[in-house]
Design a protein around this motif. Structure first.
Motif, mmCIF file in Angstrom:
data_model
loop_
_atom_site.group_PDB
_atom_site.id
_atom_site.type_symbol
_atom_site.label_atom_id
_atom_site.label_comp_id
_atom_site.label_asym_id
_atom_site.label_seq_id
_atom_site.Cartn_x
_atom_site.Cartn_y
_atom_site.Cartn_z
ATOM 1 N N PHE A 18 0.823 -1.203 0.000
ATOM 2 C CA PHE A 18 0.000 0.000 0.000
ATOM 3 C C PHE A 18 0.863 1.260 0.000
ATOM 4 O O PHE A 18 0.547 2.240 -0.679
ATOM 5 C CB PHE A 18 -0.946 0.020 1.205
ATOM 6 N N TRP A 19 1.947 1.247 0.751
ATOM 7 C CA TRP A 19 2.831 2.406 0.813
ATOM 8 C C TRP A 19 3.451 2.692 -0.558
ATOM 9 O O TRP A 19 3.456 3.838 -1.020
ATOM 10 C CB TRP A 19 3.912 2.181 1.873
ATOM 11 N N ALA A 37 0.901 4.122 -2.899
ATOM 12 C CA ALA A 37 0.699 5.546 -2.619
ATOM 13 C C ALA A 37 1.826 6.387 -3.209
ATOM 14 O O ALA A 37 1.580 7.477 -3.753
ATOM 15 C CB ALA A 37 0.596 5.773 -1.110
ATOM 16 N N LYS A 74 1.640 9.340 -6.611
ATOM 17 C CA LYS A 74 2.047 10.752 -6.628
ATOM 18 C C LYS A 74 2.223 11.239 -8.061
ATOM 19 O O LYS A 74 2.026 12.414 -8.343
ATOM 20 C CB LYS A 74 3.357 10.945 -5.864
ATOM 21 N N TYR A 133 -4.113 2.138 -9.908
ATOM 22 C CA TYR A 133 -4.868 1.148 -9.140
ATOM 23 C C TYR A 133 -5.148 -0.109 -9.958
ATOM 24 O O TYR A 133 -4.975 -1.221 -9.471
ATOM 25 C CB TYR A 133 -6.179 1.755 -8.626
#
Length: 104
Positions: free
Chosen positions: A44-45, A48, A52, A60
Motif C-alpha cells: 500500500f505504501w 501511494a 504521486k 490502481y
C-alpha cells in the motif's frame, strides 16, 4: 525513482501478501501472518508513492492486475488451483487490460 518500477514492486508485494494470507491458515500460523501484514503495508505504501505521479485509475488497475495475475499463478503453482482454459483466458484478459492502460 520511476513510478512504474515502484508500482510493479507494489503489485509484486500484493502477490506476496495474498499468498502468505492463504498460507497463514486464517492467521493461525505466525510467520505467514506477520509476513502478510508487512507485505500489505509495504504494498500500500509503494502504491501511494506511485500514485504521486501516475493517474489514480491507471495505478490502481495495474496494481490490482499484477496482484490478480500473480496470485492466480501462485495458486496454480503452489496451492494446486485448477488450470482451465477459462482461467488462463481470464489471466490473459487481465494482462491485456494492464498493457492497454500502460499504453494509454
Amino acid at each position: 525513482m520511476n513510478p512504474w518500477i515502484i508500482l510493479v514492486a507494489a503489485g509484486l508485494l500484493e502477490v506476496v501478501w495474498a499468498s502468505t494470507m492463504k498460507a497463514s491458515d486464517g492467521f493461525s500460523k505466525m510467520l505467514p501472518s506477520v509476513t502478510t501484514g508487512v507485505a500489505a503495508f509495504l504494498s500500500f505504501w509503494l502504491l501511494a508513492m506511485a500514485m504521486k505521479e501516475l493517474p489514480l485509475g491507471t495505478a490502481y488497475v495495474v496494481w490490482v492486475g499484477i496482484g490478480a495475475i500473480g496470485a492466480a499463478l501462485v495458486g496454480i503453482i503452489y496451492f494446486g488451483d485448477a488450470i482451465t482454459p477459462l482461467r488462463l483466458g481470464g489471466i490473459a484478459l487481465v494482462a491485456a487490460g494492464i498493457a492497454a492502460l500502460k499504453m494509454a
